[in-house]
Design a protein around this motif. Structure first.
Motif, PDB file in Angstrom:
ATOM      1  N   MET A 136     -34.554  15.188  -8.052  1.00  0.00           N
ATOM      2  CA  MET A 136     -35.508  16.088  -9.070  1.00  0.00           C
ATOM      3  C   MET A 136     -34.599  17.481  -9.359  1.00  0.00           C
ATOM      4  O   MET A 136     -35.222  18.266  -9.728  1.00  0.00           O
ATOM      5  N   THR A 137     -33.308  17.323  -9.337  1.00  0.00           N
ATOM      6  CA  THR A 137     -32.583  18.452  -9.552  1.00  0.00           C
ATOM      7  C   THR A 137     -32.691  18.820 -11.119  1.00  0.00           C
ATOM      8  O   THR A 137     -32.636  17.988 -12.202  1.00  0.00           O
ATOM      9  N   THR A 152     -32.665   9.733 -12.373  1.00  0.00           N
ATOM     10  CA  THR A 152     -34.011  10.379 -12.193  1.00  0.00           C
ATOM     11  C   THR A 152     -34.925  10.685 -13.082  1.00  0.00           C
ATOM     12  O   THR A 152     -36.081  10.577 -12.752  1.00  0.00           O
ATOM     13  N   VAL A 184     -38.760   9.423 -13.410  1.00  0.00           N
ATOM     14  CA  VAL A 184     -39.817  10.255 -13.376  1.00  0.00           C
ATOM     15  C   VAL A 184     -40.765  10.224 -14.596  1.00  0.00           C
ATOM     16  O   VAL A 184     -41.828  10.329 -14.447  1.00  0.00           O
ATOM     17  N   LYS A 227     -47.324  12.693 -11.172  1.00  0.00           N
ATOM     18  CA  LYS A 227     -46.285  13.596 -11.691  1.00  0.00           C
ATOM     19  C   LYS A 227     -47.139  14.968 -11.244  1.00  0.00           C
ATOM     20  O   LYS A 227     -46.487  16.097 -10.863  1.00  0.00           O
ATOM     21  N   LEU A 232     -46.768  15.566  -7.474  1.00  0.00           N
ATOM     22  CA  LEU A 232     -45.372  15.852  -7.281  1.00  0.00           C
ATOM     23  C   LEU A 232     -44.890  17.225  -7.415  1.00  0.00           C
ATOM     24  O   LEU A 232     -44.132  17.656  -6.890  1.00  0.00           O
ATOM     25  N   ALA A 233     -45.840  17.879  -8.261  1.00  0.00           N
ATOM     26  CA  ALA A 233     -45.325  19.343  -8.824  1.00  0.00           C
ATOM     27  C   ALA A 233     -45.531  20.112  -7.739  1.00  0.00           C
ATOM     28  O   ALA A 233     -44.566  21.239  -7.502  1.00  0.00           O
ATOM     29  N   TYR A 262     -42.441  19.908  -5.804  1.00  0.00           N
ATOM     30  CA  TYR A 262     -41.276  20.244  -6.401  1.00  0.00           C
ATOM     31  C   TYR A 262     -41.162  21.755  -6.606  1.00  0.00           C
ATOM     32  O   TYR A 262     -39.893  22.133  -6.404  1.00  0.00           O
ATOM     33  N   ASN A 263     -42.077  22.380  -6.899  1.00  0.00           N
ATOM     34  CA  ASN A 263     -42.227  23.805  -7.090  1.00  0.00           C
ATOM     35  C   ASN A 263     -41.535  24.340  -5.605  1.00  0.00           C
ATOM     36  O   ASN A 263     -40.906  25.490  -5.615  1.00  0.00           O
ATOM     37  N   GLN A 304     -37.771  24.094  -5.293  1.00  0.00           N
ATOM     38  CA  GLN A 304     -37.094  25.020  -6.460  1.00  0.00           C
ATOM     39  C   GLN A 304     -37.347  26.681  -5.798  1.00  0.00           C
ATOM     40  O   GLN A 304     -36.291  27.154  -5.941  1.00  0.00           O
ATOM     41  N   SER A 338     -34.701  18.281 -15.895  1.00  0.00           N
ATOM     42  CA  SER A 338     -35.104  17.080 -14.980  1.00  0.00           C
ATOM     43  C   SER A 338     -36.420  16.716 -15.510  1.00  0.00           C
ATOM     44  O   SER A 338     -37.115  17.293 -16.394  1.00  0.00           O
ATOM     45  N   MET A 348     -39.282  15.804 -13.981  1.00  0.00           N
ATOM     46  CA  MET A 348     -40.374  16.831 -13.447  1.00  0.00           C
ATOM     47  C   MET A 348     -40.517  17.955 -14.103  1.00  0.00           C
ATOM     48  O   MET A 348     -41.582  18.163 -14.691  1.00  0.00           O
TER      49      MET A 348
END
Length: 484
Positions: free
Chosen positions: A1-2, A30, A34, A42, A45-46, A49-50, A53, A471, A473
């Motif tokens: 998820m880059t 990726t 997604v 999704k 997954l946020a 993911y956050n 980041q 990405s 996401m």
């Protein structure tokens, strides 16, 4: 998820062609995976993911900070600096009735360097225009941004920004972003980075205050980006009631009736209530800012502004007949033609001396103003002026780096404005009103003014720096905000 490229710090990465090709192929795979996931998955997954980041951005800053050369704050430098950017905050919404907290502290109406977030906040953090820092769309093509999320190049790793200068002077730094787009531009430039999924002001400001409360005895520089005025607009229920906004109108939280100059009775009713909803959200943010101020020490330097304004159908007919918009959306939203509703933002300040100087302020003046307060005016090579010393009366503010349609550039002088689109083969002059809440009138410019404004326009993009796709996401998050 880059989505940050390379080591994720938002800077330019040096790599071989093979590395770039391999990374691009991985990102594409990726992204496709997604995009196939159900929406609910999704959203789940946020959260991780956050978190990833944030961690990557914090580490990127730590790597960058090893190369900082120590600076000494001036004797009168504020101990705490808080810069709040309210996304899509137009200048004329700041009045005693709608936003009394901001109205009490308003010092000027400023011109944004860009009609959308990414280039605008980069200009705020560098004190330079988009054509100078390079974080703008790299093509004058009609644009694919309306269907495929492509974002400009971020600042190279070696280039310093406003928060990094404060960090070098011993300030603990914080960047809080209600949504991803400003984080894509500035993430990794703070010791502590926080990014959310369209979080309300209460959440973003609450987390910031939790961080701040443990650092009251030190020195801090904070940047907080709020998204409550950005689509989808949804303030708490009491604000809907206060402005008598009809929640039953279909799609009222998002943009509808995007093209028609005269959309009929249903469209006019929608537009009326959408304008009310915008003011309701502005009042909500103003109330949250008042609460924030109560929690801050008396000697804080506080600056509140918008990254750009928001058009609400003021000049739909002119926009539609003159300029191409790839969404399409004429006379609304932001990112397109820099009419005054988009180009003008308020500047509210406390704890920083400001002089008028006779010229029109720009957001490129924020960095030099705060550097002046720090006592380190020379720490960045800026185009802007310190508002504490005044803006020269002959300064020509610029707006550029449109997101949608062909590139459009604007320049100001002596109450006149020129907007030029080379791709649309269009140039429109305006006679600017004294009241920022009044729509500028299309007008023929005096010949000498027109020539001077043409000469002041910066070069058009030539595609010299690569743009980036985000990405899967990140694209989902930004689609929710109306970017695609």
């Amino acid at each position: 998820m880059t989505d940050r490229g390379g080591d994720g710090d938002g800077g330019a990465r040096e790599a071989s062609d093979g590395d770039e090709a391999s990374g691009s192929a991985f990102d594409d795979v990726t992204r496709r995976l997604v995009q196939r996931l159900p929406y609910g998955v999704k959203r789940l997954l946020a959260v991780p993911y956050n978190h990833v980041q944030r961690v990557r951005a914090d580490r990127a800053f730590a790597r960058r900070a090893r190369e900082f050369q120590s600076l000494t704050p001036g004797a009168d430098a504020p101990r705490h600096v808080v810069c709040v950017v309210v996304d899509a905050l137009r200048a004329d919404v700041v009045d005693a009735e709608t936003t009394p907290f901001l109205a009490d502290r308003r010092v000027a109406s400023a011109v944004t360097p860009s009609p959308w977030t990414f280039p605008a906040v980069t200009s705020l953090a560098t004190g330079r225009y988009p054509h100078e820092h390079g974080s703008m769309r790299q093509s004058d093509d009609v644009d694919r941004g309306a269907t495929d999320l492509v974002i400009p190049p971020t600042l190279p790793d070696h280039e310093r920004t406003l928060p990094e200068v404060f960090a070098a002077a011993g300030y603990d730094t914080y960047g809080g972003f209600a949504f991803h787009m400003p984080f894509f531009a500035l993430g990794g430039r703070f010791a502590t980075n926080r990014v959310y999924d369209d979080a309300p002001a209460d959440d973003v400001l609450g987390d910031f205050l939790d961080w701040f409360d443990g650092r009251r005895d030190g020195r801090t520089f904070s940047y907080v980006h709020l998204g409550d005025l950005h689509e989808p607009v949804d303030p708490p229920a009491p604000y809907w009631d206060r402005y008598d906004v009809d929640d039953s109108i279909e799609g009222i939280r998002r943009w509808r009736f995007r093209e028609e100059a005269h959309p009929g009775h249903e469209g006019e009713r929608y537009r009326d209530h959408r304008r009310r909803l915008y003011r309701a959200a502005a009042t909500h943010v103003d109330d949250r800012l008042a609460v924030l101020r109560e929690r801050l020490p008396d000697d804080v330097a506080l600056l509140v502004t918008g990254d750009h304004g928001e058009a609400l159908w003021e000049q739909t007919s002119l926009d539609r007949r003159t300029f191409h918009d790839s969404r399409p959306a004429y006379g609304i939203d932001h990112g397109g033609t820099p009419f005054e509703a988009i180009a003008r933002v308020p500047l509210a300040m406390e704890g920083v001396d400001v002089r008028s100087g006779g010229g029109t302020p720009s957001l490129v003046d924020v960095a030099p103003t705060l550097l002046d307060a720090l006592g380190q005016m020379e720490a960045l090579a800026t185009t802007g002026c310190s508002l504490s010393r005044g803006v020269p009366g002959d300064r020509v503010p610029l707006v550029e780096a449109a997101r949608y349609g062909h590139e459009k550039k604007a320049a100001y002088r002596d109450g006149w404005k020129l907007v030029v689109s080379r791709g649309d083969d269009a140039a429109v002059g305006f006679d600017l009103p004294d009241d920022p809440g009044t729509t500028a009138r299309e007008a023929d410019l005096p010949a000498d003014v027109e020539a001077a404004l043409y000469d002041a326009l910066p070069p058009w993009p030539d595609g010299s720096d690569p743009e980036r796709r985000v990405s899967g996401m990140a694209q989902q998050r930004l689609e929710d905000l109306g970017y695609v």
